[in-house]
Design a protein around this motif. Structure first.
Motif, short mmCIF file in Angstrom:
data_model
loop_
_atom_site.label_atom_id
_atom_site.label_comp_id
_atom_site.label_asym_id
_atom_site.label_seq_id
_atom_site.Cartn_x
_atom_site.Cartn_y
_atom_site.Cartn_z
N MET A 166 33.34 -7.36 20.38
CA MET A 166 34.54 -6.98 21.13
C MET A 166 35.73 -6.91 20.18
O MET A 166 35.91 -7.78 19.34
CB MET A 166 34.81 -8.00 22.22
CG MET A 166 35.79 -7.50 23.23
SD MET A 166 35.43 -8.01 24.91
CE MET A 166 36.13 -9.62 24.94
N ALA A 167 36.53 -5.85 20.31
CA ALA A 167 37.67 -5.66 19.42
C ALA A 167 38.75 -6.70 19.69
O ALA A 167 38.94 -7.14 20.82
CB ALA A 167 38.24 -4.26 19.62
N GLU A 168 39.43 -7.08 18.62
CA GLU A 168 40.56 -8.01 18.75
C GLU A 168 41.80 -7.18 19.05
O GLU A 168 42.06 -6.18 18.38
CB GLU A 168 40.73 -8.75 17.41
CG GLU A 168 41.94 -9.65 17.37
CD GLU A 168 42.40 -10.00 15.95
OE1 GLU A 168 43.33 -10.80 15.85
OE2 GLU A 168 41.84 -9.46 14.99
N ILE A 169 42.54 -7.56 20.10
CA ILE A 169 43.79 -6.85 20.44
C ILE A 169 44.93 -7.84 20.27
O ILE A 169 44.99 -8.84 20.96
CB ILE A 169 43.76 -6.32 21.88
CG1 ILE A 169 42.55 -5.40 22.08
CG2 ILE A 169 45.05 -5.59 22.21
CD1 ILE A 169 42.33 -4.97 23.52
N LYS A 170 45.79 -7.56 19.28
CA LYS A 170 46.89 -8.52 19.07
C LYS A 170 48.23 -7.89 19.42
O LYS A 170 48.47 -6.71 19.20
CB LYS A 170 46.87 -9.07 17.64
CG LYS A 170 47.05 -8.08 16.53
CD LYS A 170 47.09 -8.84 15.20
CE LYS A 170 47.69 -8.03 14.09
NZ LYS A 170 46.84 -7.22 13.31
N GLN A 171 49.08 -8.73 20.01
CA GLN A 171 50.42 -8.31 20.44
C GLN A 171 51.34 -8.29 19.22
O GLN A 171 51.38 -9.25 18.45
CB GLN A 171 50.95 -9.32 21.46
CG GLN A 171 52.26 -8.98 22.08
CD GLN A 171 52.11 -8.13 23.34
OE1 GLN A 171 51.16 -8.29 24.08
NE2 GLN A 171 53.05 -7.24 23.55
N ILE A 172 52.05 -7.17 19.00
CA ILE A 172 53.06 -7.15 17.93
C ILE A 172 54.36 -6.60 18.49
O ILE A 172 54.39 -6.03 19.57
CB ILE A 172 52.61 -6.30 16.71
CG1 ILE A 172 52.38 -4.83 17.09
CG2 ILE A 172 51.38 -6.86 16.04
CD1 ILE A 172 52.22 -3.92 15.89
N THR A 173 55.45 -6.79 17.74
CA THR A 173 56.75 -6.29 18.17
C THR A 173 57.03 -4.96 17.46
O THR A 173 56.40 -4.64 16.44
CB THR A 173 57.86 -7.29 17.80
OG1 THR A 173 57.92 -7.38 16.35
CG2 THR A 173 57.58 -8.67 18.37
N THR A 174 58.01 -4.22 17.97
CA THR A 174 58.39 -2.97 17.29
C THR A 174 58.97 -3.28 15.91
O THR A 174 58.84 -2.48 14.99
CB THR A 174 59.41 -2.17 18.13
OG1 THR A 174 60.50 -3.03 18.48
CG2 THR A 174 58.77 -1.61 19.39
N GLU B 235 38.10 -2.29 15.17
CA GLU B 235 37.83 -3.68 15.57
C GLU B 235 39.11 -4.48 15.78
O GLU B 235 39.11 -5.50 16.46
CB GLU B 235 36.98 -4.39 14.50
CG GLU B 235 35.61 -3.75 14.24
CD GLU B 235 34.63 -3.89 15.40
OE1 GLU B 235 34.95 -4.58 16.38
OE2 GLU B 235 33.55 -3.30 15.32
N SER B 236 40.20 -4.05 15.14
CA SER B 236 41.45 -4.79 15.24
C SER B 236 42.56 -3.83 15.65
O SER B 236 42.99 -2.99 14.87
CB SER B 236 41.77 -5.44 13.89
OG SER B 236 42.98 -6.15 13.99
N VAL B 237 43.00 -3.93 16.89
CA VAL B 237 43.98 -3.01 17.46
C VAL B 237 45.21 -3.80 17.86
O VAL B 237 45.11 -4.96 18.26
CB VAL B 237 43.36 -2.28 18.69
CG1 VAL B 237 44.37 -1.38 19.38
CG2 VAL B 237 42.13 -1.49 18.27
N SER B 238 46.40 -3.19 17.69
CA SER B 238 47.64 -3.88 18.08
C SER B 238 48.24 -3.23 19.32
O SER B 238 48.15 -2.02 19.50
CB SER B 238 48.66 -3.81 16.93
OG SER B 238 48.14 -4.44 15.79
N VAL B 239 48.85 -4.06 20.16
CA VAL B 239 49.52 -3.55 21.36
C VAL B 239 51.01 -3.90 21.25
O VAL B 239 51.37 -4.97 20.77
CB VAL B 239 48.89 -4.12 22.66
CG1 VAL B 239 48.97 -5.65 22.70
CG2 VAL B 239 49.56 -3.54 23.91
N PHE B 240 51.86 -2.95 21.64
CA PHE B 240 53.30 -3.22 21.63
C PHE B 240 53.96 -2.47 22.78
O PHE B 240 53.41 -1.50 23.31
CB PHE B 240 53.93 -2.84 20.28
CG PHE B 240 53.90 -1.37 19.98
CD1 PHE B 240 55.00 -0.55 20.26
CD2 PHE B 240 52.78 -0.78 19.41
CE1 PHE B 240 54.97 0.81 19.98
CE2 PHE B 240 52.74 0.58 19.12
CZ PHE B 240 53.84 1.38 19.41
N GLN B 241 55.14 -2.95 23.18
CA GLN B 241 55.91 -2.34 24.27
C GLN B 241 57.09 -1.58 23.66
O GLN B 241 57.75 -2.08 22.75
CB GLN B 241 56.47 -3.43 25.21
CG GLN B 241 55.46 -4.42 25.72
CD GLN B 241 54.51 -3.81 26.72
OE1 GLN B 241 54.88 -2.93 27.50
NE2 GLN B 241 53.26 -4.25 26.70
#
Length: 197
Positions: free
Chosen positions: A1-9, A54-60
């Motif tokens: 399962m891919a790791e999804i990490k929260q990052i800032t702009t 495998e390593s994806v970042s999510v941001f708003q």
């Protein structure tokens, strides 16, 4: 399962020199998005040799949830990906990291460039690993271990000696730092690089 990490702009603005694809407006289950995109790109022959994000970042940003799929460590057909991104732009709002940050976030933070350690290439033996080792040491001494690790990854996956030297020169200040890489026709006329022995 891919790791999804929260990052800032703001963290995105520190990713100068890296590339990836950003998909905009990803609502709902993010793991489903990542699995779905991995599946679509594998089916389309874009992700190669069983490679996956495998390593994806999510941001708003601007009330949208966006996903960054970094290219680092992923084997893909970039030409096919560029076509896929254009064809699906209406659906996914896909854009490159290097376009998104200047157009949406006001550009990359330049602090890293001001702190580049100095290193002369002239007079070095032509061993790229020796040069890479010296550059890594200088970066670590300057408190830039992350930069040293990133430089090492990029150099060891580069395609030529000249490309490797130019990558090193993005991280440490060398004679090549202010020059753009020579074009292929220019390289042919000149023959071997002045740093090759």
């Amino acid at each position: 399962m891919a790791e999804i990490k929260q990052i800032t702009t703001e963290e995105l603005r520190h990713l100068d020199g890296q590339e990836g694809m950003i998909l905009q407006g990803c609502g709902g289950d993010l793991q489903e998005w990542v699995d779905g995109i991995n599946g679509l790109l594998t089916e389309a022959g874009i992700l190669l040799d069983g490679s996956r994000f495998e390593s994806v970042s999510v941001f708003q940003h601007q009330e949208l949830t966006n996903l960054l799929f970094p290219f680092d460590g992923v084997k893909l057909d970039v030409g096919k990906l560029a076509m896929w991104r254009l064809q699906t732009h209406g659906q996914f709002g896909g854009t490159w990291l290097s376009d998104y940050v200047p157009n949406q976030l006001g550009g990359f933070t330049q602090e890293q460039q001001r702190q580049k350690p100095k290193m002369e290439l002239l007079g070095q033996d032509g061993n790229i690993f020796g040069i890479l080792g010296r550059a890594s040491r200088l970066l670590k001494e300057a408190g830039q271990k992350g930069q040293a690790d990133e430089m090492f990854r990029r150099v060891t996956s580069s395609g030529s000696y000249a490309e490797a030297l130019h990558i090193i020169s993005e991280y440490v200040d060398t004679e090549l730092s202010s020059h753009t890489p020579p074009s292929k026709s220019h390289q042919k006329k000149k023959g071997r690089s002045a740093y090759e022995r």
